[in-house]
Design an enzyme around this catalytic site. Sequence first.
Site, PDB file in Angstrom:
ATOM      1  N   LYS A  63      -4.229   6.316  14.772  1.00 26.67           N
ATOM      2  CA  LYS A  63      -4.108   5.487  13.327  1.00 26.67           C
ATOM      3  C   LYS A  63      -5.709   5.562  12.842  1.00 26.67           C
ATOM      4  CE  LYS A  63       0.210   4.779  12.965  1.00 26.67           C
ATOM      5  NZ  LYS A  63       1.071   5.455  11.873  1.00 26.67           N
ATOM      6  N   ASP A  77       2.224  -1.001  11.722  1.00 23.80           N
ATOM      7  CA  ASP A  77       1.008  -1.398  11.321  1.00 23.80           C
ATOM      8  C   ASP A  77       0.661  -2.882  11.539  1.00 23.80           C
ATOM      9  OD1 ASP A  77       0.699   0.930  10.177  1.00 23.80           O
ATOM     10  OD2 ASP A  77       1.385   0.398   8.204  1.00 23.80           O
ATOM     11  N   GLY A 104      -4.690   8.496   5.850  1.00 21.38           N
ATOM     12  CA  GLY A 104      -3.374   9.356   6.145  1.00 21.38           C
ATOM     13  C   GLY A 104      -2.519   9.607   5.125  1.00 21.38           C
ATOM     14  N   GLN A 118       4.971   9.099   6.959  1.00 18.35           N
ATOM     15  CA  GLN A 118       4.028  10.212   6.415  1.00 18.35           C
ATOM     16  C   GLN A 118       4.490  11.563   6.478  1.00 18.35           C
ATOM     17  OE1 GLN A 118       0.349   9.411   7.823  1.00 18.35           O
ATOM     18  NE2 GLN A 118      -0.164   7.316   6.922  1.00 18.35           N
ATOM     19  N   LYS A 168       0.807  -1.038   0.012  1.00 15.85           N
ATOM     20  CA  LYS A 168       0.044  -0.026   0.129  1.00 15.85           C
ATOM     21  C   LYS A 168       1.042   1.254  -0.242  1.00 15.85           C
ATOM     22  CE  LYS A 168      -2.741   1.037   3.726  1.00 15.85           C
ATOM     23  NZ  LYS A 168      -2.614   2.443   4.162  1.00 15.85           N
ATOM     24  N   SER A 169       1.930   1.317   0.810  1.00  9.00           N
ATOM     25  CA  SER A 169       2.830   2.410   0.754  1.00  9.00           C
ATOM     26  C   SER A 169       3.376   2.698  -0.382  1.00  9.00           C
ATOM     27  CB  SER A 169       3.813   2.349   2.141  1.00  9.00           C
ATOM     28  OG  SER A 169       3.352   2.230   3.486  1.00  9.00           O
ATOM     29  N   ARG A 182      -7.152  -2.970   9.686  1.00  6.51           N
ATOM     30  CA  ARG A 182      -6.176  -3.996  10.296  1.00  6.51           C
ATOM     31  C   ARG A 182      -6.727  -4.531  11.628  1.00  6.51           C
ATOM     32  NH1 ARG A 182      -1.883  -3.285   7.019  1.00  6.51           N
ATOM     33  NH2 ARG A 182      -1.609  -1.163   6.400  1.00  6.51           N
ATOM     34  N   SER A 210       7.706   9.473  11.879  1.00  8.41           N
ATOM     35  CA  SER A 210       6.701   9.083  10.903  1.00  8.41           C
ATOM     36  C   SER A 210       7.122   9.446   9.629  1.00  8.41           C
ATOM     37  CB  SER A 210       5.304  10.166  11.410  1.00  8.41           C
ATOM     38  OG  SER A 210       4.653  10.142  10.233  1.00  8.41           O
TER      39      SER A 210
HETATM   40  C1  S3P Z   1       2.792   4.899   6.181  1.00 11.14           C
HETATM   41  C2  S3P Z   1       3.257   5.529   7.203  1.00 11.14           C
HETATM   42  C3  S3P Z   1       2.748   4.734   8.668  1.00 11.14           C
HETATM   43  C4  S3P Z   1       1.881   3.501   8.587  1.00 11.14           C
HETATM   44  C5  S3P Z   1       0.702   3.910   7.540  1.00 11.14           C
HETATM   45  C6  S3P Z   1       1.416   4.188   6.144  1.00 11.14           C
HETATM   46  C7  S3P Z   1       3.147   5.351   4.888  1.00 11.14           C
HETATM   47  O1  S3P Z   1       2.270   5.849   9.427  1.00 11.14           O
HETATM   48  O2  S3P Z   1       1.076   3.499   9.782  1.00 11.14           O
HETATM   49  O3  S3P Z   1       0.002   2.945   7.513  1.00 11.14           O
HETATM   50  O4  S3P Z   1       2.819   4.822   3.678  1.00 11.14           O
HETATM   51  O5  S3P Z   1       4.124   6.346   4.919  1.00 11.14           O
HETATM   52  P1  S3P Z   1       3.237   7.084  10.048  1.00 11.14           P
HETATM   53  O6  S3P Z   1       4.343   7.487   9.279  1.00 11.14           O
HETATM   54  O7  S3P Z   1       2.333   8.089  10.501  1.00 11.14           O
HETATM   55  O8  S3P Z   1       3.610   6.325  11.300  1.00 11.14           O
END
Ligand code: S3P
Length: 429
Positions: A343, A316, A94, A169, A22-23, A389, A167
Site C-alpha cells: 500500500k 484500508d 494508486g 483497482q 475517496k474511491s 492512514r 483488488s
Molecule cells: C481502492 C482500492 C483498494 C484500496 C485503495 C482504494 C479503490 O486497493 O486499498 O485505498 O479506490 O479502488 P486495492 O484494490 O488495490 O486493494
Amino acid sequence: MDKVDVGPVSVFKGEFFPPSDKSISHRAVILSSLAEGRSVVKNFLRAQDTESTANAFRSLGIEILGEDSMLTIHGKGLRGLSEPQGVVDCGNSGTTIRLISGVLSGNPFFSVLTGDDSLRKRPMARVIRPLSLMGSQIMARADNRYPPLAIKGGGLNPLRYELPVASAQVKSSILLAGLYCDGETVITEPAKSRDHTERMLPAQGADLRVEGRTVFVRGGRELSPMEMEVPGDFSSAAFFIVAALLIPGSEITARNVGINPTRTGLLEALSRMGAKVGIENVRQMSGEPVADIHCAGGTALKAIDLTEESIPSLIDEFPVFCVAAAYAEGFTTVRGASELRVKESDRIKAMASELRKMGAWVEEYPDGIGIKGIGWLKGTEVESHGDHRIAMAMAVAALAAEGTTTIRGASAVGISFPAFFDILKRLSS
Ligand code: S3P
C-alpha cells in the site's frame, strides 16, 4: 505541520461529517470525463489524491471546474481524450495510476504516468499483465514492474481474466479498458473487493452485470453524464469510531457515512471484539447505502483472529484495527493480508514498528501481524512512513495512551483527510 503532538483525552465526544469518499470521488471524475456532456459531482473529496485524478484528466483535455466540493466536468465521450503534452503525475495515488492505465489502454495515443517516491515503488504488473493481454502496449520501469509507465493504447480485444488477488483497482482498470472493446470482458475475483465502479457504470448506461465474484462488461456503448452526490468515507470515519470505542465515556456520531458492505468489514470485526456500534438512518445516496454511525466507549474489547476472506472489506482499516487490537484483551492475529505490504507504505511493517515504539507487544508475519493487547500504550515519537492512514492510526493510538505522542510526517493526512487534526481536536474538547 509535519510534526503534530497528540495527548491523551479523557473523553472523545460529538458529531462529525467525515470527508467524502475517496474511491467514489476518483471514479466520479474518471467516469464523468468519459461521458459525453456536463456532469455535476456534489460533495467531491478535496484532498491530494483526488486532485491527482482531476489534474490527470485536465492534462488529457477535460475541463473540470469548481473550487469547493462541487465539481462540474465537461466530458468528451469515450474517445474524446487527447494526448497529454507532458508526463501525467499521479502523486501518491494508486487508484489514479491503475484506473487511468485502463482508460489510456483504450486510447490510441502515447502517454507516460508517474508518481511520488511511494507510488514509484508500488506493483504495476498486476494491471500491465491483463491490459497487455487486451492489446495495450505498456512498458514500465524495473522489468515492467514499477512506475513510470509508458502506454500506447488502442485496438483492444475483450478478455476473460481471473484476478490473482482481490483488488478493486485492478478490477476497475480492466473494466474501464473493457468499455473500449467490441465484445464481453469477464473478470473474476478470488474475493469481492469494493464495487463502486460496478454500481456507477450501469447508472451511466454501460452494459455491465455482476454475478457473485464475476463482473461482465460489454464495450461499445457511450456513457451518459451523471449528477451525483458522494457519500462520506467510511475509511476516514473509522479512525474516530475506534477512538471513541477505546476511551471510556466517549460517544460520537459520524454522519452521512457510506456503508457499502464491501467496505465495512471493520464494523463486523469490532462487533466480534465486543464493541457496540449503532447504524442509524440508513438511506441511499447515488446508488450507495449511507447511514449515521453511532458508538460509545467503555466496553473492553477482546482479541479476535482475522483471516484472508475478511481482508478485502477492511483493507484500508488495517492500521486502525491494529490500534484496537493493541488495546484489546488477548492475542489478535491478522493473516492472509500480504497486500498490506504494497500500500502507500508497507503497512504491516509500519504498524509493527510504530506500535512497538509505544510499548505494544507485536509479532510480524510475512502475511500479517499478531498483537498482544496489554491494555495500555505509552506516548513517544512515532513516524507516519509518509502514509496518511499510518499517521491517523497512530493519532488514535495516542488519544488513548499515557503521555504525549509526537507524530512525524503528520501532513500525510492531506492525502485523504485534510481536516483530520481539526476534527480530532474538536471531538477531544
Ligand atoms: C481502492 C482500492 C483498494 C484500496 C485503495 C482504494 C479503490 O486497493 O486499498 O485505498 O479506490 O479502488 P486495492 O484494490 O488495490 O486493494
